[in-house]
Write an enzyme that holds these catalytic residues in place. Structure first.
Site, PDB file in Angstrom:
ATOM      1  N   GLU A 325       0.835  -1.217   0.000  1.00  0.00           N
ATOM      2  CA  GLU A 325       0.000   0.000   0.000  1.00  0.00           C
ATOM      3  C   GLU A 325       0.864   1.258   0.000  1.00  0.00           C
ATOM      4  OE1 GLU A 325      -2.751  -0.837  -0.875  1.00  0.00           O
ATOM      5  OE2 GLU A 325      -2.799  -2.891  -0.123  1.00  0.00           O
ATOM      6  N   TYR A 410      -1.489  -8.236 -11.072  1.00  0.00           N
ATOM      7  CA  TYR A 410      -0.497  -8.081 -10.003  1.00  0.00           C
ATOM      8  C   TYR A 410       0.777  -8.877 -10.349  1.00  0.00           C
ATOM      9  CZ  TYR A 410      -4.096  -6.408  -6.681  1.00  0.00           C
ATOM     10  OH  TYR A 410      -5.074  -5.704  -6.040  1.00  0.00           O
TER      11      TYR A 410
HETATM   12  N1  BES Z   1      -5.870  -1.291  -4.548  1.00  0.00           N
HETATM   13  C1  BES Z   1      -5.894  -2.603  -4.023  1.00  0.00           C
HETATM   14  C2  BES Z   1      -7.231  -3.017  -3.485  1.00  0.00           C
HETATM   15  C3  BES Z   1      -8.326  -3.033  -4.525  1.00  0.00           C
HETATM   16  C4  BES Z   1      -8.143  -3.688  -5.727  1.00  0.00           C
HETATM   17  C5  BES Z   1      -9.530  -2.425  -4.275  1.00  0.00           C
HETATM   18  C6  BES Z   1      -9.162  -3.691  -6.666  1.00  0.00           C
HETATM   19  C7  BES Z   1     -10.535  -2.429  -5.212  1.00  0.00           C
HETATM   20  C8  BES Z   1     -10.362  -3.061  -6.417  1.00  0.00           C
HETATM   21  C9  BES Z   1      -4.843  -2.793  -2.934  1.00  0.00           C
HETATM   22  O1  BES Z   1      -3.698  -2.046  -3.113  1.00  0.00           O
HETATM   23  C10 BES Z   1      -4.394  -4.220  -2.990  1.00  0.00           C
HETATM   24  O2  BES Z   1      -3.840  -4.590  -3.973  1.00  0.00           O
HETATM   25  N2  BES Z   1      -4.642  -4.982  -1.938  1.00  0.00           N
HETATM   26  C11 BES Z   1      -4.196  -6.345  -1.869  1.00  0.00           C
HETATM   27  C12 BES Z   1      -2.900  -6.364  -1.118  1.00  0.00           C
HETATM   28  C13 BES Z   1      -1.921  -7.403  -1.498  1.00  0.00           C
HETATM   29  C14 BES Z   1      -1.774  -7.676  -2.948  1.00  0.00           C
HETATM   30  C15 BES Z   1      -0.577  -7.119  -0.887  1.00  0.00           C
HETATM   31  C16 BES Z   1      -5.242  -7.175  -1.145  1.00  0.00           C
HETATM   32  O3  BES Z   1      -6.168  -6.603  -0.584  1.00  0.00           O
HETATM   33  O4  BES Z   1      -5.142  -8.376  -1.157  1.00  0.00           O
HETATM   34 ZN    ZN Z   2      -2.570  -2.790  -4.767  1.00  0.00          ZN
END
Ligand code: BES
Ligand code: ZN
Length: 634
Positions: A325, A410
């Protein structure tokens, strides 16, 4: 003039498509740069500033007040502003010109769309002529079903005495609590005045003041322009604990010490990130610990990342989510994907930067372990996501931007950047990283503009290493290019080998040195057990390693997926406890899916879901319902 300055100037002038230096931005009609997930006519009007005045009403579960958008008219002939909304009740709208003239605004709702919500069409009165700047005030109320908001009764908080509210605007939910141009291609500054019950505290993705008087009236300012999906608000019984000079944590008082301990490295992370990626543009970096129903691990709301309490493992083993984050402060918040189809520019870049931080702050081995786990998830995603969506920059014009390619953007995005780093060498790639953020700061970027920039700075500058066609393969083709560098970790390899030997009865439980392993190695070990491992072996593992009682949510997730897959019923009671303890989608959805797919437990999964669903956020509910639907193989 440096590009960064030019970008800022363009933003100030109201142009939002500041992409990059050597190639013109794709024209608006180019389907690859068009945002299919917003109704806003951003080629005619563009918002620059938002002023919010909102009262939080826990009794009716509504926000009410006004949103004033300061907008620039790009097309002098344009007479209608189209905003995004979802389930908003609009009481009235009015315009104010730069010289202070007021006029009532005529508005109507357009046709509603399941995913996109309802456009609001506002007519600009003729007396406003072709004024370049307009201020549009909308008086409105949200609906209790606003998709961005979760209203929690006291019993679903840690303290159990006060209600709590939080927002989650990404990807296209900001429109359910603020009428605006809900596209990442627009950037706005904002200020807000928030009224809450007097005993509660409000925090936002803005200049939170840890020492603010807790009097139910809170003022915020966000002077750096942000895309609307980063608008964020939470109200609860929050207190603050400092971590470092610019860093700290907000949480309910019961969790404050545990959170300050778990995330003690946050200031060091920030310092490391600045040294590697360039100046931190947002002044403070604080964390907010939400209740377990928060649907994500973390959300990169600027200045204040929102986090799931499931990261509080007690041993700092899950802090890569904080590194992630925090890294979004550069990839995503500073340089933003132009549309959700370019999501890899946010998430792939961030996954790469996260691992770079983990390597410096912890160790190469820790980063390698997490890299392998990500790669494993990518392989699973390739089995579940249609080939068209396996491209990093797919064609994406319909559907739901919250979930269209699993986590492919990702992990494949990370591997693309690791491949480039490997081809050009770390030193050159590090220069590229810093220049990329500097030159695109406070701008948005498409995948095509990125490719042109990459070509200019690396591909053509150092020929013979990576061709444009090779780079295009990552962006437009499914699966992984052959040239991908496959992640490896010695400790994880060893864990996988021991899992195989144990599965085959060649070693005893006592020969597994799990006590010396990282949680990541244990996760990999569990995932590497034979598919048809006998129940007595599972029992031995559970009894010896305490898997059903783990405090580590990632170990629990991994274990209960296997428990469900193998129908290991002795652990089902604990499995259900896990489903009731967490609402983070990643921790629960795959467990339900494994139950549904094991051939015997689809009904049980539906029953467990009915018992747990009041604990879950609407986003999590939707993702679970997708796997529980009758008709899913069972
Ligand atoms: N921005 C995302 C969360 C998100 C993604 C909200 C798509 C809405 C739509 C956040 O940065 C994220 O990637 N969170 C991951 C963390 C992990 C990959 C380290 C999660 O929540 O799993
Ligand atoms: Zn993210």
């Amino acid at each position: 003039m440096r590009l960064k300055t030019l970008c800022l100037l363009l933003i100030v002038m109201g142009s939002f498509a500041c992409s990059q230096s050597n190639a013109p931005a794709p024209a608006a009609h180019d389907s690859r740069s068009h945002d299919f997930f917003s109704f806003a006519n951003t080629d005619q009007f563009v918002a620059e500033h938002l002023q919010l005045e909102l009262t939080i009403d826990f009794d009716t579960e509504q926000l009410y007040g006004s949103a004033t958008l300061v907008m620039r008219r790009l097309d002098p002939a344009a007479t209608e502003i189209i905003l995004d909304s979802r389930d908003l009740m609009i009481q009235g709208a009015s315009f104010e010109s730069a010289s202070g003239e007021l006029a009532t605004a005529e508005f109507r709702f357009g046709k509603s769309h399941d995913v996109l919500g309802t456009p609001v069409l506002i007519t600009v009165p003729p007396d406003f002529g072709s004024a370049a700047q307009l201020s549009l005030k909308i008086d409105y109320r949200t609906s209790p079903t606003a998709t961005a908001l979760q209203w929690l009764p006291p019993e679903l908080t840690t303290g159990g005495k006060h209600p709590l509210l939080f927002s989650q605007s990404q990807a296209i939910h900001a429109r359910s609590w603020v009428p605006l141009q809900d596209t990442p291609a627009v950037r706005i500054t904002y200020d807000a005045s928030i009224q809450t019950p007097p005993e509660l505290m409000a925090v936002m993705s803005a200049n939170n003041d840890p020492d603010t008087a807790r009097d139910g009236s809170y003022e915020f300012e966000m002077p750096q322009p942000i895309p609307p999906y980063l608008l964020a608000l939470s109200v609860g019984n929050y207190y603050f604990a400092p971590i470092g000079e610019q860093t700290g944590v907000y949480a309910e008082p019961e969790l404050l010490d545990a959170a300050a301990f778990e995330f003690a490295d946050t200031q060091a992370m920030l310092d490391t990130a600045e040294a590697m990626f360039g100046p931190y543009a947002w002044e403070r970096y604080d964390l907010l610990i939400l209740p377990p129903s928060f649907p994500y691990g973390g959300m990169e709301n600027p200045r204040l990342s929102f986090l799931t309490p499931s990261l509080l493992a007690g041993d700092r083993s899950l802090v890569s989510v904080v590194a992630h984050e925090l890294a979004h402060s550069w990839s995503g918040n500073l340089v933003t994907n132009a549309t959700w189809r370019d999501g890899w520019l946010n998430e792939g870049w961030t996954s790469y930067l996260e691992l770079r931080l983990m390597e410096v702050l912890y160790s190469k081995e820790r980063a390698a372990e997490e890299n392998v786990l990500g790669y494993r998830e990518l392989l699973l995603d390739f089995e579940q996501v249609a080939p068209d969506f396996q491209a990093l920059a797919p064609r994406f014009e319909t559907g739901d931007p919250d979930d269209f390619q699993g986590t492919i953007h990702y992990h494949k995005g990370n591997l693309f950047l690791q491949y480039l780093e490997n081809a050009f060498g770390r030193d050159r790639f590090d220069e590229f990283i810093a220049a990329y953020f500097d030159e695109h700061a406070f701008g948005t970027i498409t995948s095509e503009a990125f490719l042109d920039y990459l070509d200019d700075k690396l591909l053509s500058a150092y020929p013979g290493k990576v061709s444009r066609t090779q780079a295009e393969q990552w962006l437009y083709e499914p699966g992984l290019p052959d040239a991908a560098v496959i992640p490896a970790s010695a400790t994880l390899d060893e864990a996988a080998e021991l899992a195989a030997l144990f599965s085959q009865g060649e070693i005893d439980i006592a020969d597994i040195p799990a006590a010396d392993w990282s949680p990541q190695a244990l996760v990999h070990f569990i995932n590497s057990l034979d598919a048809d491992l006998a129940g007595d072996k599972l029992k031995e593992l559970d009894a010896t390693l305490g898997l059903s009682d783990t405090r580590n949510a990632e170990i629990g997730r991994t274990w209960f997926i296997q428990v469900a897959k193998r129908q290991y019923r002795p652990a089902y009671a604990k499995l259900e406890e896990h489903l009731n303890r967490f609402g983070r989608g990643r921790l629960v959805q795959p467990v339900y899916q494994a139950l549904v797919e094991n051939g015997a437990d689809a009904d049980l999964a539906r029953n467990m879901f009915e018992r747990a669903r009041r604990l879950y956020h609407p986003v999590t509910i939707t993702s679970i319902q997708r796997v529980l639907q009758p008709g899913t193989p069972d």
